[in-house]
Design a protein around this motif. Structure first.
Motif, PDB file in Angstrom:
ATOM      1  N   UNK A  84     -13.669  82.919 -15.655  1.00  0.00           N
ATOM      2  CA  UNK A  84     -12.392  83.161 -16.157  1.00  0.00           C
ATOM      3  C   UNK A  84     -12.231  81.933 -17.250  1.00  0.00           C
ATOM      4  N   UNK A  85     -11.367  82.064 -18.106  1.00  0.00           N
ATOM      5  CA  UNK A  85     -10.923  81.048 -18.969  1.00  0.00           C
ATOM      6  C   UNK A  85      -9.387  81.250 -19.184  1.00  0.00           C
ATOM      7  N   UNK A  86      -8.754  80.030 -19.956  1.00  0.00           N
ATOM      8  CA  UNK A  86      -7.319  80.057 -20.431  1.00  0.00           C
ATOM      9  C   UNK A  86      -7.255  79.738 -22.015  1.00  0.00           C
TER      10      UNK A  86
ATOM     11  N   UNK B  23     -13.622  80.516 -28.359  1.00  0.00           N
ATOM     12  CA  UNK B  23     -14.530  79.491 -28.484  1.00  0.00           C
ATOM     13  C   UNK B  23     -14.266  78.572 -27.365  1.00  0.00           C
ATOM     14  N   UNK B  24     -15.425  77.873 -26.664  1.00  0.00           N
ATOM     15  CA  UNK B  24     -15.204  77.414 -25.396  1.00  0.00           C
ATOM     16  C   UNK B  24     -14.717  75.688 -25.955  1.00  0.00           C
ATOM     17  N   UNK B  25     -13.617  75.300 -25.430  1.00  0.00           N
ATOM     18  CA  UNK B  25     -12.967  73.841 -26.001  1.00  0.00           C
ATOM     19  C   UNK B  25     -13.461  72.934 -24.728  1.00  0.00           C
TER      20      UNK B  25
ATOM     21  N   UNK C 182     -12.438  77.551 -17.644  1.00  0.00           N
ATOM     22  CA  UNK C 182     -12.626  77.206 -18.895  1.00  0.00           C
ATOM     23  C   UNK C 182     -11.628  77.072 -19.910  1.00  0.00           C
ATOM     24  N   UNK C 183     -11.333  76.237 -20.631  1.00  0.00           N
ATOM     25  CA  UNK C 183     -10.292  76.120 -21.854  1.00  0.00           C
ATOM     26  C   UNK C 183     -10.923  76.491 -23.056  1.00  0.00           C
ATOM     27  N   UNK C 184     -10.228  77.631 -23.415  1.00  0.00           N
ATOM     28  CA  UNK C 184     -10.771  78.582 -24.702  1.00  0.00           C
ATOM     29  C   UNK C 184      -9.633  78.233 -25.958  1.00  0.00           C
TER      30      UNK C 184
END
Length: 592
Positions: A410-412, A440-442, A451-453
């Motif tokens: 998961x990501x936000x 895009x993955x930050x 993940x921060x996206x």
């Protein structure tokens, strides 16, 4: 004719009967008929009398009531009493003392009916055992002819054992007890079971008195219900609860035993007062956990069948009587707890990994997500910072959008990373649950599996170009798209918005600008970092007017060419002079 007899005449009043009987008394025929009639019973029509059975055959019964002729009654009226024989006394109803053929007409059925209610009430009061003829089946039981009355025999009162074939009793004569009478509706309820219950009660007491816990007995399956099996132990019943039929789970007792099957059972418990006996079948075999492979250990793979599903997990039977629980958290690497029904269903044959094993407590926990690689083990390789992917929106919060790249990952996307230009108040304005979105993955937070996206980072920052286009002082045409308490949102171009406060929305005619109007706006502030453009409509006409006034004032102050020059002493005063004057003033004030 001889002379001796020629003139002899017979006596007109000679009584030949007397002559034949050897009597010579002079008695008239009328007197003799009267004397004969007095030797017979006085019979009145429409009354009930007792009679004696003379003969019985398949069609009719001949009955003597002491009258000059016998009565004939159809044999069907005596079908409730198949043991009827000559010499028995029966009640009969005199319908006609002498019909056209001179025959006495009797009815046994009507005689019974006339006294039936008296007799049936007496039978109830005295708890008398009576006979009845089972005529036919009806809903819930049988119809029985008792004293000519149709009585009801409930199915549960036919025997102490449940009856599966009611038709076998039709046409039989049995003994009954009257157990209930409804005088108002003239309903009678009889029971055959009541005759043998007292005897069985004593028999039960004797059997229960000899019972011991742990005792093994042979019994016959008497009844099968959804909750267990009733077993006849020879006059007393015991119950095998469904949970004591097998070490494995049983959803239908019919799959374990059959009706009338002989089985061995063990006595688990009994209550002498309530005469309840708890039996067990599975206890006659070793517990499956005791036979579990001794080499089985945590980490081993096992196969089994899903037997029970709950929201929190699924129970899997790896062999009869040995189950393991797969908690819903062990079904997927995803951190979103869902219902177990989304992953499995009852009857599924699955493979699982043993997570915990406690032989003493007979408990085992299993997992199926462990059959797949944990996606977070190599998260930096598959989803490195800066890589682009397509995700699916799972849910919203006020501060962003949670998306799923794959099951377990998961990501936000923070709300500020959705768009460079559009002011998003809530993520639902930008996308919707279930929709796909490019990201895009930050940043990677492996420890917390998050993940921060970003989404806007897929495009160049347009504010670099806006900085050159919307310089302070430049004028652009804009449309008021929204009026708020603190001002108005002004659309300058696609995806470019500015803000004007109420005082900057005043028009040249003094009125206030309204939503939907297209007007010229002047940029009075541009902040790239906060992505803010402050606009003013009023400055587009106020500033030129102000400049004109300044120019006019300046022109008015300028000296004319033919005007003599007057020396302005004050104007020519130098800064040094001002400083000297200031010092002098200070000294004077000090002196005072």
């Amino acid at each position: 004719m001889s002379e001796l007899t020629k003139n002899v005449q017979p006596l007109q009043d000679f009584d030949w009967d007397q002559f034949e009987n050897g009597t010579t008394a002079n008695v008239s025929k009328e007197e003799l008929d009267k004397a004969y009639d007095e030797t017979l019973n006085k019979v009145s029509e429409h009354q009930v009398v007792d009679g004696t059975v003379i003969s019985v055959d398949k069609k009719e019964v001949v009955v003597n009531i002491g009258y000059k002729s016998d009565g004939i009654i159809p044999a069907s009226e005596f079908r409730y009493n198949p043991d009827l024989k000559a010499g028995d006394t029966v009640e009969v109803y005199v319908e006609n003392a002498e019909d056209k053929k001179g025959q006495l007409v009797l009815s046994h059925k009507k005689a019974r009916m006339s006294k039936s209610w008296e007799r049936v009430n007496a039978a109830l009061e005295a708890q008398e055992i009576i006979q009845g003829y089972i005529k036919c089946r009806t809903k819930g039981g049988m119809i029985v002819d008792v004293f000519g009355i149709e009585a009801f025999l409930p199915g549960s009162q036919i025997d102490v054992h449940p009856i599966r074939d009611y038709d076998q009793f039709v046409g039989k004569t049995m003994e009954f007890k009257v157990v209930k009478i409804n005088q108002e509706f003239r309903n009678v309820v009889v029971s055959h079971k009541a005759l043998i219950e007292a005897e069985l009660e004593a028999q039960k007491q004797e059997i229960i008195g000899k019972l011991e816990k742990g005792q093994i007995l042979e019994g016959v399956v008497k009844n099968i219900t959804s909750y267990g099996v009733f077993v006849d132990l020879g006059g007393v019943d015991g119950l095998i609860h469904i949970t004591d039929l097998s070490w494995g789970r049983v959803d239908d007792p019919h799959k374990v035993v059959e009706l009338d099957q002989k089985i061995n059972v063990v006595i688990l418990d009994f209550d002498e007062e309530k005469k309840r006996i708890a039996l067990g079948l599975k206890q006659l075999t070793p517990h499956p956990w005791d036979a579990l492979d001794a080499d089985l250990k945590v980490g081993d793979h096992v196969t089994g069948k899903v037997v029970v599903i709950a929201d929190y997990g699924a129970f899997v039977e790896i062999q009869p009587g040995v189950e393991g629980l797969i908690h819903v958290s062990e079904m997927s690497w995803s951190q979103h707890l869902r219902s177990a029904q989304e992953f499995l269903k009852v009857g599924d044959e699955i493979e699982a990994v043993i997570l915990t094993l406690d032989r003493d407590e007979r408990k085992m926990s299993l997992g199926i997500k462990q059959l797949k690689e944990d996606p977070w083990e190599a998260i930096e390789v598959k989803y490195p910072v800066g890589s682009k992917h397509t995700a699916r929106v799972r849910n919203f919060t006020n501060f962003g959008v949670f998306v799923e790249l794959e099951e377990g990952v998961d990501g936000l996307i923070h709300i500020s990373d959705l768009s460079w230009t559009k002011k998003v108040k809530h993520p639902s304005e930008f996308t919707q649950v279930g929709a796909e979105i490019d990201v895009i993955v930050l940043d990677i937070d492996k420890e917390n599996r998050r993940l921060s996206l970003g989404h806007k980072q897929l495009e160049d920052n347009p504010w670099d170009a806006f900085e050159e286009q919307y310089t302070v002082g430049s004028i652009h045409e804009g449309k008021i798209t929204e009026l708020l308490e603190k001002g108005a949102v002004v659309s300058l171009a696609e995806n470019v918005e500015g803000f004007a406060t109420p005082k900057h929305l005043q028009k040249e005619d003094g009125s206030q600008a309204q939503a939907g109007e297209v007007l010229p706006f002047k940029v009075i502030e541009f902040n790239k970092d906060s992505k803010r453009i402050i606009l003013s409509h009023s400055r587009t006409f106020e500033d030129p007017q102000r400049e004109e006034k300044k120019a006019a004032a300046k022109k008015a102050r300028a000296p004319k060419a033919d005007t003599p020059k007057i020396e302005n002493v004050a104007a020519s005063t130098t800064l040094g002079d001002i400083d000297v004057l200031a010092q002098l003033k200070a000294q004077m004030e000090k002196g005072e």
